[in-house]
Motif scaffolding. Structure first.
Motif, PDB file in Angstrom:
ATOM      1  N   GLU A 234      44.923  42.143  51.122  1.00  0.00           N
ATOM      2  CA  GLU A 234      46.302  41.985  50.998  1.00  0.00           C
ATOM      3  C   GLU A 234      46.536  41.165  49.822  1.00  0.00           C
ATOM      4  O   GLU A 234      45.912  39.953  49.879  1.00  0.00           O
ATOM      5  CB  GLU A 234      47.040  41.716  52.086  1.00  0.00           C
ATOM      6  CG  GLU A 234      48.440  41.796  52.063  1.00  0.00           C
ATOM      7  CD  GLU A 234      49.346  41.521  53.236  1.00  0.00           C
ATOM      8  OE1 GLU A 234      50.395  41.415  53.154  1.00  0.00           O
ATOM      9  OE2 GLU A 234      48.450  41.751  54.304  1.00  0.00           O
ATOM     10  N   GLY A 235      47.307  41.532  48.879  1.00  0.00           N
ATOM     11  CA  GLY A 235      47.749  40.516  47.620  1.00  0.00           C
ATOM     12  C   GLY A 235      46.700  40.705  46.471  1.00  0.00           C
ATOM     13  O   GLY A 235      47.016  40.064  45.443  1.00  0.00           O
ATOM     14  N   THR A 245      43.410  39.022  42.772  1.00  0.00           N
ATOM     15  CA  THR A 245      44.670  38.526  43.123  1.00  0.00           C
ATOM     16  C   THR A 245      45.615  38.919  41.907  1.00  0.00           C
ATOM     17  O   THR A 245      45.257  38.591  40.539  1.00  0.00           O
ATOM     18  CB  THR A 245      45.008  37.036  43.357  1.00  0.00           C
ATOM     19  OG1 THR A 245      43.740  36.805  44.499  1.00  0.00           O
ATOM     20  CG2 THR A 245      46.383  36.807  43.628  1.00  0.00           C
ATOM     21  N   THR A 246      46.642  39.650  42.311  1.00  0.00           N
ATOM     22  CA  THR A 246      47.645  39.976  41.182  1.00  0.00           C
ATOM     23  C   THR A 246      48.864  39.244  41.402  1.00  0.00           C
ATOM     24  O   THR A 246      49.346  39.210  42.632  1.00  0.00           O
ATOM     25  CB  THR A 246      47.696  41.530  41.157  1.00  0.00           C
ATOM     26  OG1 THR A 246      48.741  41.661  40.180  1.00  0.00           O
ATOM     27  CG2 THR A 246      48.463  41.999  42.435  1.00  0.00           C
ATOM     28  N   CYS A 247      49.482  39.134  40.391  1.00  0.00           N
ATOM     29  CA  CYS A 247      50.978  38.402  40.394  1.00  0.00           C
ATOM     30  C   CYS A 247      51.972  39.410  40.048  1.00  0.00           C
ATOM     31  O   CYS A 247      51.988  40.014  39.172  1.00  0.00           O
ATOM     32  CB  CYS A 247      50.907  37.155  39.518  1.00  0.00           C
ATOM     33  SG  CYS A 247      49.668  35.930  40.205  1.00  0.00           S
ATOM     34  N   GLN A 248      53.391  39.003  40.491  1.00  0.00           N
ATOM     35  CA  GLN A 248      54.584  39.709  40.101  1.00  0.00           C
ATOM     36  C   GLN A 248      54.645  39.475  38.539  1.00  0.00           C
ATOM     37  O   GLN A 248      54.200  38.230  38.229  1.00  0.00           O
ATOM     38  CB  GLN A 248      55.748  39.572  40.955  1.00  0.00           C
ATOM     39  CG  GLN A 248      55.496  39.718  42.350  1.00  0.00           C
ATOM     40  CD  GLN A 248      55.427  41.276  42.607  1.00  0.00           C
ATOM     41  OE1 GLN A 248      56.033  42.037  41.650  1.00  0.00           O
ATOM     42  NE2 GLN A 248      55.103  41.747  43.665  1.00  0.00           N
ATOM     43  N   ALA A 261      42.595  32.135  44.938  1.00  0.00           N
ATOM     44  CA  ALA A 261      43.581  32.359  43.993  1.00  0.00           C
ATOM     45  C   ALA A 261      44.894  32.482  44.475  1.00  0.00           C
ATOM     46  O   ALA A 261      45.060  32.629  45.950  1.00  0.00           O
ATOM     47  CB  ALA A 261      43.238  33.955  43.451  1.00  0.00           C
ATOM     48  N   TYR A 262      45.806  31.991  43.789  1.00  0.00           N
ATOM     49  CA  TYR A 262      47.443  32.193  44.039  1.00  0.00           C
ATOM     50  C   TYR A 262      47.925  32.305  43.042  1.00  0.00           C
ATOM     51  O   TYR A 262      47.603  32.114  41.564  1.00  0.00           O
ATOM     52  CB  TYR A 262      47.693  30.659  44.837  1.00  0.00           C
ATOM     53  CG  TYR A 262      47.855  29.611  44.131  1.00  0.00           C
ATOM     54  CD1 TYR A 262      48.913  29.091  43.217  1.00  0.00           C
ATOM     55  CD2 TYR A 262      46.317  28.941  43.827  1.00  0.00           C
ATOM     56  CE1 TYR A 262      48.805  27.987  42.490  1.00  0.00           C
ATOM     57  CE2 TYR A 262      46.205  27.441  43.089  1.00  0.00           C
ATOM     58  CZ  TYR A 262      47.484  27.287  42.552  1.00  0.00           C
ATOM     59  OH  TYR A 262      47.512  26.217  41.763  1.00  0.00           O
ATOM     60  N   CYS A 263      49.249  32.845  42.969  1.00  0.00           N
ATOM     61  CA  CYS A 263      50.481  32.965  41.941  1.00  0.00           C
ATOM     62  C   CYS A 263      51.406  31.762  41.694  1.00  0.00           C
ATOM     63  O   CYS A 263      51.850  31.312  42.927  1.00  0.00           O
ATOM     64  CB  CYS A 263      51.306  34.155  42.199  1.00  0.00           C
ATOM     65  SG  CYS A 263      50.047  35.938  42.109  1.00  0.00           S
ATOM     66  N   ALA A 264      51.597  31.703  40.493  1.00  0.00           N
ATOM     67  CA  ALA A 264      52.570  30.449  40.400  1.00  0.00           C
ATOM     68  C   ALA A 264      53.448  30.949  39.328  1.00  0.00           C
ATOM     69  O   ALA A 264      53.234  31.468  38.342  1.00  0.00           O
ATOM     70  CB  ALA A 264      51.949  29.254  40.224  1.00  0.00           C
ATOM     71  N   ASN A 265      54.873  30.260  39.509  1.00  0.00           N
ATOM     72  CA  ASN A 265      56.001  30.620  38.288  1.00  0.00           C
ATOM     73  C   ASN A 265      55.875  29.327  37.444  1.00  0.00           C
ATOM     74  O   ASN A 265      56.517  28.270  37.955  1.00  0.00           O
ATOM     75  CB  ASN A 265      57.179  31.092  38.913  1.00  0.00           C
ATOM     76  CG  ASN A 265      58.334  31.522  37.700  1.00  0.00           C
ATOM     77  OD1 ASN A 265      58.196  31.017  36.771  1.00  0.00           O
ATOM     78  ND2 ASN A 265      59.080  32.263  38.334  1.00  0.00           N
TER      79      ASN A 265
END
Length: 584
Positions: A234-235, A245-248, A261-265
């Motif tokens: 998931e994610g 990992t994919t980000c919006q 991995a994680y997403c950041a704005n």
């Protein structure tokens, strides 16, 4: 004195004695009567003596059998000995009753026991192919007296439910894929000897837990990323065959100290302001990628669970959509301050049976081809929004299966264009396939190609179409006067039987002399005369020469003497010799 005078004298003497010595008229009558009786008796004795004097005289090779001269070597009523008769369907050969078979069959004996003789066709009998007891192996058939598979190159011999042999291409035949009788299921095709569903270029074949085949793009399929069944967590998304990992949109991928991995704005994230790991100081917020105490226009100030301030765009921030802390669920994005399911360009939004939204490409998605839920069948792929049968590279759809038009003998150059027997498909054209040492020649009448050995072929000696004459052989590419040779042949192969002649040969066949294109058969007479007629047949099977040679019949073997240039035939205990010149 005549016999009758003597009879009369005896009659008078007897009456004289019995009448007291007086000759009377009764004595005369008695004498005449006695004379007649004794005359008849003497006549009978004379006949017997005459019969005994006319004793039966037979030829040297014959025997007196109850007043009949018989050749015990060939007489079917006195075979080997007087009174020994051959059964129906048997002939007497060298004093032994033997089974005789129709012209196309030969006599064989089960286990060598003459009492179990039977007839067999050496040309086609799988149990007696070319000779008694020569059994063809499984997968072979008897053709012209030889056990062999009779299929074109690239094909194998199979047998159907009725026991009839047929040929199949195990690489591409849907009814015999990889082996005889192995039928591919509906929606499958035979490729390289294996039944399989076919996938579009860029897709690979997989099987689910139920064994059902399906196609997957290993480069982008989250459920089959890089290999069948490799599911991204998931994610994560499948990119170039790897789960990542994919980000919006408006987020970037970062990795923490543990490598996760994680997403950041980078525009608003206080712990990753402007870049991964860049933290804003206490009392500051990240705005437009910079740590500050105020938020940029179109952003609002929020505070996290720890009381730290941060800026958020309520119109697009998935964690603060429309308000601080209002996070969109997995698969949703914040659009105009509202969480909505959204799809990439070229994809459309669908809903599954549970009501969950998902995105699908109607142009290429086999499960949603042209519309949500429109699944293509096995062996089909979604092409431009339509389910179509598809073949791999270099293959063409022919009658619902894939064919290589360059080398498929059943679809050579185009679908259903089958090559003839003895031809192969080369670069899309049917061609005669001549092996090493053979030359491709063309029939001047039919304009068809065939293979010839110009070193020994009488019809193509030295070159195509150069035919030797009837009394010549082709040796080392040159025509020369033939040398008679002896070959044992089955009586069934004789072109025809001239009137009054028949074939009576041994168990090994008839000794046929071959010279040039002619065959010379030693034939016996139907009237069993002690002679042999050597009959010559030309290449067309027509009689062109025949001559009677006395001294032997029922020929069963022959020998050739190169020094004397003669052929000696051996028959029923006798021989005859014929010069080579008769055959040339």
């Amino acid at each position: 004195m005549s016999q009758f005078a003597r009879i009369f004298e005896v009659a008078i003497s007897y009456h004289w004695i019995f009448s007291g010595g007086v000759v009377s008229k009764y004595a005369m009558k008695f004498a005449v009567l006695l004379m007649v009786c004794m005359g008849l008796m003497l006549s009978a004795c004379s006949d017997d003596d005459a019969a005994n004097n006319d004793a039966l005289t037979c030829a040297a090779e014959e025997t007196d059998c109850d007043g009949v001269c018989a050749d015990l070597q060939a007489d079917e009523a006195n075979c080997g000995a007087c009174g020994v008769s051959c059964a129906g369907g048997e002939v007497c050969v060298e004093g032994v009753c033997e089974v005789t078979c129709p012209g196309s069959q030969e006599v064989c004996a089960a286990g060598g026991d003459a009492g179990t003789a039977y007839c067999a066709n050496f040309d086609t009998d799988n149990a007696n192919c070319g000779g008694c007891g020569n059994v063809c192996a499984d997968g072979e058939v008897c053709s012209d007296g030889a056990c062999a598979a009779t299929c074109q190159p690239g094909q194998d011999l199979c047998t159907d439910a009725n026991g009839d042999a047929y040929c199949a291409n195990f690489d591409s035949d849907n009814a015999n894929c990889g082996g005889c009788g192995n039928v591919c299921a509906d929606g499958e095709v035979c490729a390289a000897g294996t039944c399989a569903a076919t996938c579009q270029p860029g897709q690979d074949l997989c099987s689910d837990d139920n064994g059902d085949d399906y196609c997957a793009n290993f480069q982008t399929d989250n459920a089959n990323c890089g290999a069948c069944g490799n599911v991204c967590a998931e994610g994560e998304v499948c990119a170039a065959g790897s789960c990542e990992t994919t980000c919006q949109p408006d987020q970037d991928l970062c990795t923490d100290a543990n490598g996760d991995a994680y997403c950041a704005n980078f525009q608003t994230d206080n712990t990753n302001c402007g870049d991964c790991g860049v933290e804003c100081a206490q009392g500051q917020v990240c705005s437009a990628g910079s740590c500050g105490t105020t938020c940029q226009p179109n952003q609002d100030l929020c505070t996290d669970a720890n009381g730290d301030p941060y800026c958020a765009n309520f119109q697009t921030d998935n964690d603060n959509c429309g308000a601080c802390g209002n996070a969109c669920t997995q698969g949703e994005v914040c659009s105009a301050g509202v969480c909505e399911t959204t799809c990439q360009t070229s994809q459309d939004l669908c809903t599954d049976a549970n009501g969950d939204p998902y995105c699908a490409n109607f142009q290429t998605d086999n499960e949603n081809c042209g519309a949500c839920g429109n699944a293509c069948g096995l062996g089909e792929a979604c092409v431009a929004g339509s389910c179509e049968t598809t073949c791999g590279g270099g293959l063409t759809v022919c009658n619902d299966y894939c064919a290589d038009l360059d080398n498929d003998p059943s679809n050579c150059g185009s679908c259903s264009n089958a090559c003839a027997s003895g031809e192969v498909c080369v670069a899309g054209s049917c061609e005669v396939n001549c092996g090493s040492g053979l030359t491709t020649c063309t029939d001047q009448v039919t304009a068809t190609d065939y293979c010839a050995d110009v070193t020994s072929d009488r019809e193509n000696c030295g070159s195509c179409g150069n035919a030797c004459s009837q009394n010549q052989d082709c040796a080392s590419s040159a025509c020369e006067v033939c040398t008679p040779t002896i070959t044992m042949k089955s009586p069934s192969t004789i072109p025809s039987l001239p009137s009054g002649l028949r074939t009576v040969c041994g168990n090994n066949g008839c000794p046929v002399v071959e010279c040039g294109s002619a065959d010379f058969w030693p034939l016996s007479y139907t009237d069993n005369r002690l002679a042999t007629n050597v009959v010559g047949f030309d290449a067309a099977g027509n009689v062109f020469k025949q001559q009677e040679f006395s001294g032997a019949r029922y020929i069963h073997s022959a020998t050739s003497d190169a020094g004397a240039q003669t052929i000696t035939y051996t028959g029923q205990a006798y021989t005859i010799t014929v010069p080579w010149s008769y055959y040339r």
